[in-house]
Design a protein around this motif. Sequence first.
Motif, mmCIF file in Angstrom:
data_model
loop_
_atom_site.group_PDB
_atom_site.id
_atom_site.type_symbol
_atom_site.label_atom_id
_atom_site.label_comp_id
_atom_site.label_asym_id
_atom_site.label_seq_id
_atom_site.Cartn_x
_atom_site.Cartn_y
_atom_site.Cartn_z
ATOM 1 N N SER A 134 0.824 -1.207 0.000
ATOM 2 C CA SER A 134 0.000 0.000 0.000
ATOM 3 C C SER A 134 0.860 1.260 0.000
ATOM 4 C CB SER A 134 -0.930 -0.008 1.216
ATOM 5 O OG SER A 134 -1.684 1.188 1.283
ATOM 6 N N LEU A 135 1.916 1.260 0.794
ATOM 7 C CA LEU A 135 2.809 2.422 0.836
ATOM 8 C C LEU A 135 3.479 2.665 -0.517
ATOM 9 C CD1 LEU A 135 4.426 1.751 4.305
ATOM 10 C CD2 LEU A 135 3.135 3.806 3.707
ATOM 11 N N LEU A 136 3.879 1.585 -1.170
ATOM 12 C CA LEU A 136 4.542 1.718 -2.455
ATOM 13 C C LEU A 136 3.591 2.163 -3.557
ATOM 14 C CD1 LEU A 136 6.778 -1.465 -2.356
ATOM 15 C CD2 LEU A 136 7.610 0.888 -2.505
ATOM 16 N N GLY A 137 2.399 1.562 -3.581
ATOM 17 C CA GLY A 137 1.478 1.853 -4.680
ATOM 18 C C GLY A 137 0.030 1.944 -4.259
ATOM 19 N N SER A 197 1.331 8.041 -4.110
ATOM 20 C CA SER A 197 2.077 6.942 -3.499
ATOM 21 C C SER A 197 3.545 7.006 -3.915
ATOM 22 C CB SER A 197 1.469 5.597 -3.908
ATOM 23 O OG SER A 197 1.605 5.411 -5.308
ATOM 24 N N VAL A 198 4.365 6.184 -3.309
ATOM 25 C CA VAL A 198 5.807 6.225 -3.559
ATOM 26 C C VAL A 198 6.135 5.993 -5.036
ATOM 27 C CG1 VAL A 198 7.996 5.045 -3.073
ATOM 28 C CG2 VAL A 198 6.401 5.561 -1.204
ATOM 29 N N SER A 229 -2.424 5.728 7.108
ATOM 30 C CA SER A 229 -3.113 5.781 5.825
ATOM 31 C C SER A 229 -3.013 4.452 5.092
ATOM 32 C CB SER A 229 -2.524 6.907 4.974
ATOM 33 O OG SER A 229 -3.123 6.942 3.705
ATOM 34 N N ALA A 230 -1.823 3.833 5.123
ATOM 35 C CA ALA A 230 -1.630 2.564 4.429
ATOM 36 C C ALA A 230 -2.444 1.450 5.074
ATOM 37 C CB ALA A 230 -0.152 2.205 4.409
#
Length: 809
Positions: A293-296, A316-317, A376-377
């Motif tokens: 989730s953090l990545l995309g 996102s990242v 958030s993630a």
Amino acid sequence: MTYRYLQSSAISMLVMILAASTANAALDLKNARVEKLDNGLTVILLEDRNFPVASVQMLYRVGARDEVTGKTGLAHFLEHMAFRNSENFLEEGLTAPIYALGGEWHGYTWTDQTTYFATVPKEHLDLLLRIEADRMARLTISPEHMDAERGAVLAEMHMYENYPTSMLIDAVVYTSFLAHPYRNNTIGWQSDIENLKHQDVVDFYKSHYHPANGVLAIVGDIDSAQTLSRVTELFGEFPQRAPTALPHTLEPEQQGERRVRVRGSSPGRQFMIAYRAPSANDPDFPAFLVAQSLLGASSGVNFNQNDWGTPVRKGSVLDGAATGITTWYPPSAQNYVFVIGGFADAGASEASIEQEIERRIESLRRRTVSDKRLSSAVNEVLEQLVFDVETTEAAAHQLAYFEGLGALETLLELPDRVAAVTPREVKSVLSRYLSPERRSIAWYEPASDGQSTLVSAKPSSGERVSITPPLAVDTTPLPSVETAQLSGGIPVIVQSNDLSPSAYLQLVFASARSDATANKPALGYSALEYQLRSEDLEKIIAKVRASLADPLDPPEPVSPSTDPETRLEQVFGEIMGGGTAVMTKSTSPVLIVVSGDVAFGDTMALLEKGFGKLKAPELLAAPTANFAAEDIRVNLGLRIAQAQLGYIVPAAAPNNKEADAQRLLLYILSHGYDGRLGKIAISDRGLAYYIDSRYRSDGNSAYITLGIGVDVDKLEDLKALLESELQRLRDEPPTEAEFEEAKTYLLGRARSAAQSNAELATTLAEQWLWYKETVTPEALAAKLATITYEDLLDAVPAFTGGTTIVVTN
């Protein structure tokens, strides 16, 4: 169950909200009853009375991982054969009765499992149980069917060869695994499929289809005690045997980057980067879901709802690292892969894209994520877990799938475990799994000669269907549907049901929008659609209302596609004239639909606040259609894996009595994998894998279309067969039995087809756009009762006077 508190109070609050809403909703996986018969069969039962349906999932713990070199694709080939005949269900009887009763059925083969699932009106649950009992121990695997099924499997394989994404996933997974059989693709290699023997299929069936290797999940309007008793009666006689063991080969730790290049006929460059990733049984699984989730963006954990990747979330990242970035992380029994995919713009170098993706991952590996970003993630993952289970079929799938992985406890405790993930755990999984020396990179590029260099595979279904006696109309009420109108005149439809603590908001427009979703509720219309938690409805409405005030760029002109399936759809659109696509210049919606765990009064108040001042648009004259009864041939000018054969004919508008007769004829000619055409083309001759048959309308004009993927060397044979079957409708008119079955099918589908909030909203929107009202199953039954057998015969000449379309190389 007690929820653990995190550093962030927001996370703690969200978990409590989810726990409360899940407890109040009718469908809660934690209420599932798990039993094991004496012979080892695992049975999972979950009662839900929102809809008068029953869903059955029969999973076997066998898949591509259990195949050996020279016999790849065997599990999938058996799945195809397992939809044909058994001792008690002859002539495609394992699927025919399900369609005839208005149910639906599917199946797929993947690395860890082969699974069969169906949903029917609740009174026909026993039929599904008897079918699965026969499939487990009494299949009739006939040598005479091998070549036809081989043709259907190869047609399915060649269909996927047209898609670079499918080719890339095979290439990158095969490159990532050197030892573990997870490197096997699901459909297998063409030379293996061409050489599979009848005895190979029989031996594989006898080795892997038995009680201890199976998981039977049953969800819906059932009585658990009675159902378990019936399951015991049907399955208890089968002998106990040892289950199929997990592969004992452990994949060595990857010590360096690996690369592979794929060439094919499609334009554009595309890539996938695969990293080894934790299984659903691994303690790292929850933290890795949060890292994704953090990545995309989170894709949840429902494999059946995730088709090779979830687009990354804005901000996102990985957002902006390349065009069309996605991530893919399927739950598995043993460590599998996490894949980042995307496209390369013209002029962008492969090295720069790879370096930019690594730079962004490194930024997340290096720093400890903040509590706010973690909150958030985690919030997003928990939200997707809710969206994973919106139907009885999805619930049955998840229960069987995770039990098949040996991870049912993980699934049931996943909200807790995700909520408890810490920044340190996220940093740990990113460092241990996503290092550059442990990545495998696959690039796709157009070949100068248009020749594809890899065979692709995908979780696949080997489906078939056909005929049984008529169905009495069940009068069990469906969730309530209420209609109203906002102050500005825009109509609203609200369907309330608490099957899942989620909702769906759909705004329908009589104009093409550049921001519209792919789903079109009716011919020519576009839609904005939002899947959400019920408590977020007010926030989403405010967001949508603000976006409608912004000026919208006109849709960009669409160039002729080089993908045969997409190009056929474009030709259909050119003939139909776009339907209602330019019927209004207004930016206001013509209809708003809300479905889910919502109250009508509260929902109307929120919609009035958000959209009440918008004026209902006035519809203009529809564009002119371009139908002519002349065959069309489109040559793409490149080498393709599979061509497309289409058929289109004008039909009566929905409110016309003739339209119902034409829809009945469509069922008789073709429905999915069966009908007169489907039985011969797929089951008997193996010319195709699937037939997409549709009635399309904007409420004023209408068309019937067929779309069929076919290998280029079989195109002329299939075209001749289609023409002969259309002629046969004239020479050998449908029988009264076919007529009655078709009506039964439409009535059954009216009760069992739509359960998810998205399905419900789309169905209601389609009904309103067609009829200017919603249609209950009882109203449909009354409507169909007015259609006589003579009406059906009268509709044949117009139905068979259409145009064939060929899209080839």
